[in-house]
Design a protein around this motif. Structure first.
Motif, PDB file in Angstrom:
ATOM      1  N   ALA A 101       0.862  -0.870  -0.419  1.00 56.88           N
ATOM      2  CA  ALA A 101      -0.226   0.043  -0.141  1.00 56.88           C
ATOM      3  C   ALA A 101       1.614   1.563  -0.256  1.00 56.88           C
ATOM      4  O   ALA A 101       0.395   1.998  -0.646  1.00 56.88           O
ATOM      5  N   ALA A 102       2.288   1.441   0.882  1.00 54.31           N
ATOM      6  CA  ALA A 102       2.971   2.494   0.733  1.00 54.31           C
ATOM      7  C   ALA A 102       3.688   2.561  -0.615  1.00 54.31           C
ATOM      8  O   ALA A 102       3.866   3.632  -0.744  1.00 54.31           O
ATOM      9  N   ALA A 103       3.811   1.733  -0.442  1.00 51.43           N
ATOM     10  CA  ALA A 103       4.346   2.004  -2.126  1.00 51.43           C
ATOM     11  C   ALA A 103       3.610   2.348  -3.612  1.00 51.43           C
ATOM     12  O   ALA A 103       4.242   2.819  -4.075  1.00 51.43           O
ATOM     13  N   CYS A 104       2.466   1.754  -3.310  1.00 50.27           N
ATOM     14  CA  CYS A 104       1.230   2.076  -4.334  1.00 50.27           C
ATOM     15  C   CYS A 104       1.197   3.657  -4.407  1.00 50.27           C
ATOM     16  O   CYS A 104       1.254   4.642  -4.766  1.00 50.27           O
ATOM     17  N   GLN A 105       0.742   4.035  -2.447  1.00 51.94           N
ATOM     18  CA  GLN A 105       0.336   5.433  -2.320  1.00 51.94           C
ATOM     19  C   GLN A 105       1.203   6.904  -2.798  1.00 51.94           C
ATOM     20  O   GLN A 105       1.123   7.742  -3.086  1.00 51.94           O
ATOM     21  N   TYR A 106       2.885   6.304  -2.255  1.00 51.64           N
ATOM     22  CA  TYR A 106       4.174   7.024  -3.041  1.00 51.64           C
ATOM     23  C   TYR A 106       5.387   6.889  -3.922  1.00 51.64           C
ATOM     24  O   TYR A 106       5.791   7.567  -3.849  1.00 51.64           O
ATOM     25  N   GLN A 107       4.123   5.509  -4.602  1.00 49.40           N
ATOM     26  CA  GLN A 107       5.311   5.390  -5.612  1.00 49.40           C
ATOM     27  C   GLN A 107       6.425   5.438  -5.762  1.00 49.40           C
ATOM     28  O   GLN A 107       7.501   5.461  -6.338  1.00 49.40           O
ATOM     29  N   ILE A 108       6.919   4.211  -4.988  1.00 47.39           N
ATOM     30  CA  ILE A 108       8.390   3.482  -4.043  1.00 47.39           C
ATOM     31  C   ILE A 108       8.470   2.334  -4.685  1.00 47.39           C
ATOM     32  O   ILE A 108       7.546   1.536  -5.166  1.00 47.39           O
ATOM     33  N   PRO A 109       9.699   2.320  -5.856  1.00 49.99           N
ATOM     34  CA  PRO A 109       9.649   0.746  -6.204  1.00 49.99           C
ATOM     35  C   PRO A 109       9.658  -0.194  -4.870  1.00 49.99           C
ATOM     36  O   PRO A 109      10.384  -0.226  -4.203  1.00 49.99           O
ATOM     37  N   TYR A 110       9.150  -1.309  -5.808  1.00 53.12           N
ATOM     38  CA  TYR A 110       8.580  -1.950  -4.370  1.00 53.12           C
ATOM     39  C   TYR A 110       8.841  -3.742  -5.559  1.00 53.12           C
ATOM     40  O   TYR A 110       8.798  -4.166  -5.924  1.00 53.12           O
ATOM     41  N   LEU A 111       9.901  -4.574  -4.201  1.00 53.93           N
ATOM     42  CA  LEU A 111       9.796  -6.272  -5.018  1.00 53.93           C
ATOM     43  C   LEU A 111       9.164  -6.949  -3.600  1.00 53.93           C
ATOM     44  O   LEU A 111      10.252  -7.089  -2.999  1.00 53.93           O
ATOM     45  N   ARG A 112       8.790  -7.870  -3.949  1.00 55.63           N
ATOM     46  CA  ARG A 112       8.714  -9.244  -2.609  1.00 55.63           C
ATOM     47  C   ARG A 112       9.810 -10.420  -3.469  1.00 55.63           C
ATOM     48  O   ARG A 112       9.740 -10.790  -4.279  1.00 55.63           O
ATOM     49  N   TYR A 113      10.352 -10.751  -2.313  1.00 51.25           N
ATOM     50  CA  TYR A 113      11.541 -12.154  -2.412  1.00 51.25           C
ATOM     51  C   TYR A 113      10.931 -13.125  -1.917  1.00 51.25           C
ATOM     52  O   TYR A 113      10.495 -13.023  -0.180  1.00 51.25           O
ATOM     53  N   GLU A 114      10.524 -13.661  -2.012  1.00 46.38           N
ATOM     54  CA  GLU A 114       9.367 -14.807  -1.487  1.00 46.38           C
ATOM     55  C   GLU A 114      10.115 -16.155  -2.034  1.00 46.38           C
ATOM     56  O   GLU A 114      10.821 -16.834  -2.775  1.00 46.38           O
ATOM     57  N   ARG A 115      10.794 -16.802  -0.366  1.00 47.80           N
ATOM     58  CA  ARG A 115      11.661 -17.947  -0.251  1.00 47.80           C
ATOM     59  C   ARG A 115      10.771 -19.224  -0.761  1.00 47.80           C
ATOM     60  O   ARG A 115       9.758 -18.916  -1.246  1.00 47.80           O
ATOM     61  N   PRO A 116      11.575 -19.603  -2.015  1.00 52.26           N
ATOM     62  CA  PRO A 116      11.167 -20.930  -3.324  1.00 52.26           C
ATOM     63  C   PRO A 116      10.539 -21.909  -2.557  1.00 52.26           C
ATOM     64  O   PRO A 116      10.696 -22.027  -1.224  1.00 52.26           O
ATOM     65  N   ILE A 262      -1.429 -13.503  -1.806  1.00 53.17           N
ATOM     66  CA  ILE A 262      -1.203 -11.841  -1.391  1.00 53.17           C
ATOM     67  C   ILE A 262      -0.772 -11.792  -3.660  1.00 53.17           C
ATOM     68  O   ILE A 262       0.203 -12.081  -3.995  1.00 53.17           O
ATOM     69  N   GLU A 263      -1.526 -10.612  -4.189  1.00 54.27           N
ATOM     70  CA  GLU A 263      -1.141 -10.503  -5.320  1.00 54.27           C
ATOM     71  C   GLU A 263      -0.176  -9.123  -5.412  1.00 54.27           C
ATOM     72  O   GLU A 263       0.018  -7.618  -4.679  1.00 54.27           O
ATOM     73  N   TYR A 264       1.614  -9.893  -5.047  1.00 51.47           N
ATOM     74  CA  TYR A 264       2.863  -8.766  -5.021  1.00 51.47           C
ATOM     75  C   TYR A 264       2.384  -7.816  -6.272  1.00 51.47           C
ATOM     76  O   TYR A 264       2.352  -8.513  -7.353  1.00 51.47           O
ATOM     77  N   PRO A 265       3.289  -6.410  -6.640  1.00 50.03           N
ATOM     78  CA  PRO A 265       3.052  -5.824  -7.747  1.00 50.03           C
ATOM     79  C   PRO A 265       4.612  -6.174  -8.706  1.00 50.03           C
ATOM     80  O   PRO A 265       4.569  -6.393  -9.629  1.00 50.03           O
ATOM     81  N   GLN A 266       5.531  -7.633  -7.958  1.00 54.49           N
ATOM     82  CA  GLN A 266       6.838  -8.074  -8.748  1.00 54.49           C
ATOM     83  C   GLN A 266       7.122  -8.905  -7.204  1.00 54.49           C
ATOM     84  O   GLN A 266       7.223  -8.456  -5.874  1.00 54.49           O
ATOM     85  N   GLN A 267       7.546  -9.767  -7.910  1.00 57.59           N
ATOM     86  CA  GLN A 267       8.172 -10.892  -7.125  1.00 57.59           C
ATOM     87  C   GLN A 267       8.916 -11.845  -7.432  1.00 57.59           C
ATOM     88  O   GLN A 267       8.966 -11.891  -8.644  1.00 57.59           O
ATOM     89  N   THR A 268       9.890 -12.331  -6.529  1.00 58.57           N
ATOM     90  CA  THR A 268      11.243 -13.061  -6.986  1.00 58.57           C
ATOM     91  C   THR A 268      11.642 -14.142  -6.189  1.00 58.57           C
ATOM     92  O   THR A 268      10.988 -13.846  -5.388  1.00 58.57           O
ATOM     93  N   SER A 269      12.158 -15.437  -6.451  1.00 61.45           N
ATOM     94  CA  SER A 269      12.794 -15.477  -5.327  1.00 61.45           C
ATOM     95  C   SER A 269      14.767 -15.872  -5.968  1.00 61.45           C
ATOM     96  O   SER A 269      14.832 -16.903  -5.460  1.00 61.45           O
TER      97      SER A 269
END
Length: 287
Positions: A101-116, A262-269
Motif C-alpha cells: 500500500a505504501a509503495a502504491c501511495q508514494y510511488q516507491i519501487p517495490y519487490l517481493r522476495y519470496e522464499r522458494p 497475496i497479489e504482489y506488484p512484482q515478485q522473485t525467488s
C-alpha cells in the motif's frame, strides 16, 4: 504524507535508502549482500532477537517493532526510503500488505522476495483423508487455511505435532480435549506465554530455533509418538524438506497450511534478481 510531499523529500535527499522488510534468514542474506554493495539500508524486524541475524555495517541499521500505517509514513520519511524490498516471512501478511500500500501511495519501487516453495507431493481436495492415506508414507496434504483444518476431523484422536508458529496456537485451544497436542516453539518468552495460554502443558512443548537437523526432527517425532504433523508451506528455510524426509521414513502424514494468497506488484525467488532490483532503483550517487 502525500505523494507530492514524498517526491519533494526524495529530491532533497539524494541518498535514498532501501527498506528491507526482514525477520527471515533470506532477509539476512540480502542484508549481507546489500552491505557488501555499501548501499544505505534500514531493516525492519518485529523482535529484538531478530536483530542478531544481521551484520554490523556502517550503512545498515535495524529498526525493531511493528509498524502501522501512521508509523510507516513517518518511517518512510525519516529514513528517506526510495526502494522497498519485502523479504518478510511468507505468512507475515499484514506487513506485506502495508508495504504494498505504501509503495502504491508514494510511488516507491517495490519487490517481493519470496522464499522458494517445495512442490507438494500430494494435494487433498477434501479436508479429510482416508485411512489408506494415513498409512501412506508419502501423504502430504495441503489445506488452504487453518480454518479448513479446524473445521475438519483430521486432528481427532491423533497425537499431533504443531510446527506452525506460536501466534496460531490459540486457534488449537478447543482441540486440547479432542486430541493430544504437542508444539515446537521459538525459545522466547512471548512464544512460551502464548503456548501456555493456549492450554499446552510444559511436557508437551519444546523450544528450539530452526534449523532442526534430520536426526533431531526424527527423534522428537519418535519420542512423542507423533501420528500427525501440522506445519506451514515454509520451504527449505522453514525445514519443510526435513519434515518430508522424516514423514516418509516414519509413515507419518503431514498437513501443510498453504501460504496466504497475496497479489504482489512484482515478485522473485532469486537473490541476484533482488539485488539487481536495488541497483536499478537506487540513486546514481550511490552507484
Amino acid at each position: 504524507m502525500n505523494a507530492d510531499v514524498y517526491d519533494s523529500l526524495m529530491c532533497r535527499h539524494h541518498n535514498g535508502r532501501i527498506w528491507l522488510v526482514g525477520g527471515t534468514q533470506e532477509s539476512a542474506t540480502l542484508a549481507r549482500m546489500i552491505a557488501q554493495e555499501q548501499w544505505p539500508c534500514t531493516v525492519s524486524v518485529t523482535t529484538e532477537a531478530a536483530t542478531a541475524l544481521y551484520p554490523s555495517a556502517p550503512l545498515l541499521r535495524v529498526r525493531v517493532g511493528k509498524l502501522d500505517a501512521i508509523e510507516l509514513a513517518q518511517f518512510l520519511q525519516a529514513e528517506s526510503i526510495s526502494v522497498i524490498l519485502d523479504a518478510s516471512h511468507p505468512y507475515a501478511v499484514e506487513v506485506s500488505k502495508l508495504a504494498i500500500a505504501a509503495a502504491c501511495q508514494y510511488q516507491i519501487p517495490y519487490l517481493r522476495y519470496e522464499r522458494p516453495r517445495l512442490d507438494l507431493i500430494s494435494r487433498a481436495d477434501h479436508p479429510n483423508f482416508s485411512d489408506q492415506g494415513r498409512e501412506n508414507s508419502q501423504t502430504y496434504i495441503c489445506l488452504d487455511s487453518f480454518d479448513t483444518l479446524l473445521r475438519s476431523e483430521i486432528l481427532t484422536g491423533q497425537r499431533v505435532l504443531l510446527t506452525v508458529g506460536y501466534r496460531t496456537l490459540l486457534l488449537f485451544q478447543p482441540w486440547q480435549d479432542k486430541c493430544t497436542l504437542f508444539a515446537r516453539i521459538l525459545p522466547s518468552v512471548p512464544a512460551l506465554e502464548a503456548a501456555l495460554a493456549a492450554g499446552f502443558t510444559p511436557d508437551r512443548l519444546i523450544a528450539l530455533r530452526p534449523p532442526i537437523s534430520l536426526d533431531l526432527e526424527r527423534s522428537l517425532w519418535q519420542q512423542w509418538q507423533i501420528s500427525l504433523v501440522v506445519t506451514k508451506a515454509s520451504g527449505v528455510a522453514g525445514g519443510e524438506d526435513v519434515k518430508r524426509i522424516v514423514a516418509s521414513e516414519l509413515g507419518v502424514p503431514v498437513v501443510v497450511i498453504d501460504r496466504p494468497a497475496i497479489e504482489y506488484p512484482q515478485q522473485t525467488s532469486d537473490v541476484a534478481t533482488a539485488v539487481q532490483f536495488c541497483r536499478q532503483h537506487l540513486t546514481p550517487s550511490k552507484l
